[in-house]
Write a protein that holds these residues in place. Structure first.
Motif, PDB file in Angstrom:
ATOM      1  N   SER A  93      35.319 -37.422  35.301  1.00 48.51           N
ATOM      2  CA  SER A  93      34.624 -36.190  34.916  1.00 48.51           C
ATOM      3  C   SER A  93      35.169 -35.033  35.740  1.00 48.51           C
ATOM      4  CB  SER A  93      33.113 -36.333  35.114  1.00 48.51           C
ATOM      5  OG  SER A  93      32.473 -35.095  34.884  1.00 48.51           O
ATOM      6  N   ASP A  94      35.503 -33.914  35.036  1.00 50.80           N
ATOM      7  CA  ASP A  94      35.918 -32.691  35.741  1.00 50.80           C
ATOM      8  C   ASP A  94      34.712 -31.916  36.255  1.00 50.80           C
ATOM      9  OD1 ASP A  94      38.556 -33.273  35.193  1.00 50.80           O
ATOM     10  OD2 ASP A  94      38.555 -32.141  33.292  1.00 50.80           O
ATOM     11  N   ALA A  95      33.575 -32.010  35.507  1.00 48.05           N
ATOM     12  CA  ALA A  95      32.380 -31.280  35.932  1.00 48.05           C
ATOM     13  C   ALA A  95      31.616 -32.005  37.017  1.00 48.05           C
ATOM     14  CB  ALA A  95      31.458 -31.041  34.733  1.00 48.05           C
ATOM     15  N   ASP A 137      22.350 -30.671  33.234  1.00 48.61           N
ATOM     16  CA  ASP A 137      21.533 -29.489  33.524  1.00 48.61           C
ATOM     17  C   ASP A 137      22.402 -28.302  33.939  1.00 48.61           C
ATOM     18  OD1 ASP A 137      19.303 -30.936  32.909  1.00 48.61           O
ATOM     19  OD2 ASP A 137      18.834 -31.452  35.010  1.00 48.61           O
ATOM     20  N   HIS A 138      23.404 -28.564  34.766  1.00 49.38           N
ATOM     21  CA  HIS A 138      24.299 -27.487  35.206  1.00 49.38           C
ATOM     22  C   HIS A 138      25.083 -26.894  34.036  1.00 49.38           C
ATOM     23  CE1 HIS A 138      26.909 -25.213  37.836  1.00 49.38           C
ATOM     24  NE2 HIS A 138      27.982 -25.776  37.233  1.00 49.38           N
ATOM     25  N   GLN A 139      25.533 -27.760  33.136  1.00 54.69           N
ATOM     26  CA  GLN A 139      26.290 -27.280  31.988  1.00 54.69           C
ATOM     27  C   GLN A 139      25.396 -26.461  31.051  1.00 54.69           C
ATOM     28  OE1 GLN A 139      28.174 -30.428  29.838  1.00 54.69           O
ATOM     29  NE2 GLN A 139      29.704 -29.065  28.920  1.00 54.69           N
ATOM     30  N   ARG A 140      24.134 -26.881  30.868  1.00 52.73           N
ATOM     31  CA  ARG A 140      23.211 -26.132  30.029  1.00 52.73           C
ATOM     32  C   ARG A 140      22.897 -24.761  30.637  1.00 52.73           C
ATOM     33  NH1 ARG A 140      19.287 -29.323  30.286  1.00 52.73           N
ATOM     34  NH2 ARG A 140      19.793 -30.612  28.462  1.00 52.73           N
ATOM     35  N   PHE A 143      24.432 -42.781  39.798  1.00 53.13           N
ATOM     36  CA  PHE A 143      25.301 -42.434  38.673  1.00 53.13           C
ATOM     37  C   PHE A 143      24.507 -41.728  37.571  1.00 53.13           C
ATOM     38  CE2 PHE A 143      26.924 -43.675  34.467  1.00 53.13           C
ATOM     39  CZ  PHE A 143      28.171 -43.063  34.514  1.00 53.13           C
ATOM     40  N   ASN A 144      23.322 -42.280  37.240  1.00 56.26           N
ATOM     41  CA  ASN A 144      22.495 -41.640  36.213  1.00 56.26           C
ATOM     42  C   ASN A 144      21.999 -40.270  36.665  1.00 56.26           C
ATOM     43  OD1 ASN A 144      22.776 -43.817  34.457  1.00 56.26           O
ATOM     44  ND2 ASN A 144      20.987 -44.892  35.308  1.00 56.26           N
ATOM     45  N   ARG A 145      21.621 -40.142  37.969  1.00 57.96           N
ATOM     46  CA  ARG A 145      21.158 -38.850  38.475  1.00 57.96           C
ATOM     47  C   ARG A 145      22.292 -37.815  38.465  1.00 57.96           C
ATOM     48  NH1 ARG A 145      18.925 -40.662  42.500  1.00 57.96           N
ATOM     49  NH2 ARG A 145      20.591 -40.399  44.062  1.00 57.96           N
ATOM     50  N   ALA A 146      23.501 -38.235  38.779  1.00 54.39           N
ATOM     51  CA  ALA A 146      24.644 -37.308  38.751  1.00 54.39           C
ATOM     52  C   ALA A 146      24.927 -36.828  37.342  1.00 54.39           C
ATOM     53  CB  ALA A 146      25.872 -37.981  39.356  1.00 54.39           C
ATOM     54  N   ILE A 147      24.797 -37.740  36.371  1.00 57.33           N
ATOM     55  CA  ILE A 147      25.014 -37.328  34.973  1.00 57.33           C
ATOM     56  C   ILE A 147      23.946 -36.315  34.543  1.00 57.33           C
ATOM     57  CG2 ILE A 147      24.935 -38.141  32.595  1.00 57.33           C
ATOM     58  CD1 ILE A 147      26.317 -40.662  33.499  1.00 57.33           C
ATOM     59  N   SER A 148      22.681 -36.530  34.921  1.00 52.95           N
ATOM     60  CA  SER A 148      21.610 -35.586  34.566  1.00 52.95           C
ATOM     61  C   SER A 148      21.840 -34.222  35.199  1.00 52.95           C
ATOM     62  CB  SER A 148      20.255 -36.147  35.005  1.00 52.95           C
ATOM     63  OG  SER A 148      19.978 -37.362  34.349  1.00 52.95           O
ATOM     64  N   PRO A 199      30.900 -33.599  26.191  1.00 54.30           N
ATOM     65  CA  PRO A 199      30.366 -34.590  27.142  1.00 54.30           C
ATOM     66  C   PRO A 199      30.819 -34.273  28.559  1.00 54.30           C
ATOM     67  CG  PRO A 199      32.186 -35.506  25.877  1.00 54.30           C
ATOM     68  CD  PRO A 199      31.867 -34.206  25.256  1.00 54.30           C
ATOM     69  N   PRO A 200      29.914 -34.452  29.526  1.00 56.00           N
ATOM     70  CA  PRO A 200      30.274 -34.125  30.906  1.00 56.00           C
ATOM     71  C   PRO A 200      31.209 -35.162  31.524  1.00 56.00           C
ATOM     72  CG  PRO A 200      28.045 -34.990  30.808  1.00 56.00           C
ATOM     73  CD  PRO A 200      28.512 -34.874  29.395  1.00 56.00           C
ATOM     74  N   PHE A 201      31.416 -36.314  30.882  1.00 57.17           N
ATOM     75  CA  PHE A 201      32.301 -37.337  31.454  1.00 57.17           C
ATOM     76  C   PHE A 201      32.995 -38.065  30.310  1.00 57.17           C
ATOM     77  CE2 PHE A 201      28.112 -39.123  30.797  1.00 57.17           C
ATOM     78  CZ  PHE A 201      28.365 -40.302  30.128  1.00 57.17           C
ATOM     79  N   LYS A 202      34.051 -38.769  30.641  1.00 58.65           N
ATOM     80  CA  LYS A 202      34.810 -39.569  29.688  1.00 58.65           C
ATOM     81  C   LYS A 202      34.992 -40.983  30.233  1.00 58.65           C
ATOM     82  CE  LYS A 202      37.414 -35.650  27.816  1.00 58.65           C
ATOM     83  NZ  LYS A 202      38.778 -35.095  27.599  1.00 58.65           N
TER      84      LYS A 202
END
Length: 415
Positions: free
Chosen positions: A82-84, A108-111, A99-104, A68-71
């Motif tokens: 989140s570290d990422a 995408d960056h992690q993928r 917040f939702n846009r940052a998570i998306s 997960p990108p955040f905890k």
């Protein structure tokens, strides 16, 4: 009268070869089938290895991408870290849409990072497999084509006049073995033909020696009679010269038949000594013709037959003396070692020799501008014998016209 019974007919010939069992064409292990199976199997193994490596890399990438990108931390008050994505560390300070846009964006960056990592590792795996495949393919191709090298080495040995060599290729009954067997059969027939030819020449030469020796003896006895008429003595001298020429021809044929074979027993022979002996034998004839013989004979030791090598030097020096200018002629005889080869060079003054006539000089019974004609200078086998002896020793002879007339004969022999 009863009719004569017809002779029994011969049984039909078999249409199959009992030595080789009949096999369907698709079961015969031909080179085409073997190469197809070999390279097809190599391609299949390489594909399986590549798929396995890509599968392992993809599994590792998916493990990394599933994190997960955040905890969400905190028990009573919920906060996000989140570290990422540092932008969502303080969720209370940003609107919910951001917040939702940052998570998306983080997902995408992690993928993308996982895909880039998969691509780079796959390329490295492909490069490694390509190197291994080329090395393995090179080794297997050398193993499959190794019979061709054996055939080539045998052909080179045969080119050196060693007709006793055979390939005797073992292995599957494919095109290469069929080629090797055909080549062996051809060599067998060639060896029989050459052996029969040499045996015929040798037997004919030996059979001719006896009557020629008898004729010479009878002529010499009649010429020794002091009371013989002058006409008879003149005729006897002419017949004796003709008989001597016939003896030389027979000896030349016999030597030519011997020299066509590869030399089996080889001993160290110094070309300088051989050339010196040839010069000593021809010196009296050269002085009678007014031809000066000179030259430096440096040591040049080869392995071969001393009698045949002496014949090379003797024939060349005799030709150089006999085919020379009437006055002021010279012959130069030198020996040396050059570029790993023993070299015998015989140069002489003489008539101008056209370059297109050089090859004809080495043919039996042929001379410059003449063919199969009588001459008091020889029987027309000298240079043919020289070429055969040189080839039997693994060497070569080269002729070059000199400016102003004469020839330069160069014999090269392996040391």
């Amino acid at each position: 009268m009863a009719a004569t019974p017809a002779p029994p007919q011969a049984p039909p010939k078999p249409t199959w070869d009992p030595r080789r069992p009949a096999q369907p064409p698709w079961l015969r292990p031909t080179i085409r089938i073997r190469l197809t199976l070999l390279y097809g199997g190599m391609f299949l193994i390489a594909g399986i290895l590549l798929l396995s490596i890509i599968y392992l890399l993809a599994a590792q990438a998916l493990n990394t991408g599933n994190e997960p990108p955040f905890k969400i931390i905190g028990a009573k008050e919920i906060s996000v870290t989140s570290d990422a994505c540092p932008a969502i560390n303080n969720v209370s300070s940003i609107p919910l849409a951001e917040f939702n846009r940052a998570i998306s964006d983080c997902i995408d960056h992690q993928r993308q990072d996982a895909l880039d990592n998969l691509l780079s590792r796959s390329l490295l795996a492909l490069l490694g497999l390509a190197v291994i495949a080329f090395a393995f393919g090179y080794a297997m191709a050398g193993r499959v084509l190794s019979p061709l090298g054996r055939i080539t080495r045998t052909a080179r040995a045969v080119a050196g006049s060693d007709l006793s060599r055979r390939i005797e290729l073992d292995g599957p009954d494919d095109e290469l073995k069929e080629l090797a067997d055909t080549f062996d059969d051809m060599l067998e027939r060639l060896q029989r033909a050459f052996t029969a030819q040499q045996r015929f020449v040798g037997n004919a030469s030996h059979e001719l020696r006896t009557p020629l020796a008898i004729n010479r003896t009878l002529l010499e006895v009649h010429l020794s009679d002091p009371n013989a008429p002058v006409e008879l003595q003149q005729l006897g001298k002419t017949l004796l010269a003709t008989n001597e020429r016939s003896e030389q021809l027979v000896e030349g044929l016999l030597l030519l038949a011997r020299s066509d074979n590869q030399i089996v027993e080889r001993k160290p022979v110094d070309l300088a000594e051989v050339a010196g002996q040839a010069v000593d034998q021809v010196r009296a004839e050269a002085e009678a013709k007014g031809v000066r013989i000179h030259g430096e004979q440096k040591p040049a030791v080869v392995r071969g037959n001393g009698v045949l090598l002496e014949r090379i030097a003797l024939n060349l020096v005799q030709n150089a003396v006999r085919y020379n200018v009437p006055e002021g002629g010279w012959v130069e005889v030198t020996t040396d070692v050059q570029a790993g080869h023993a070299v015998l060079v015989v140069s002489n003054t003489g008539p101008v020799v056209p370059a297109y006539e050089i090859d004809n000089l080495f043919e039996p019974f042929r001379r410059l501008r003449t063919e199969r004609t009588g001459s008091d200078k020889g029987v027309g086998l000298g240079l043919s014998i020289v070429r055969s002896v040189a080839r039997a020793h693994g060497g070569h002879i080269y002729a070059r016209p000199r400016e102003g007339g004469g020839l330069e004969m160069r014999v090269t022999l392996p040391v």
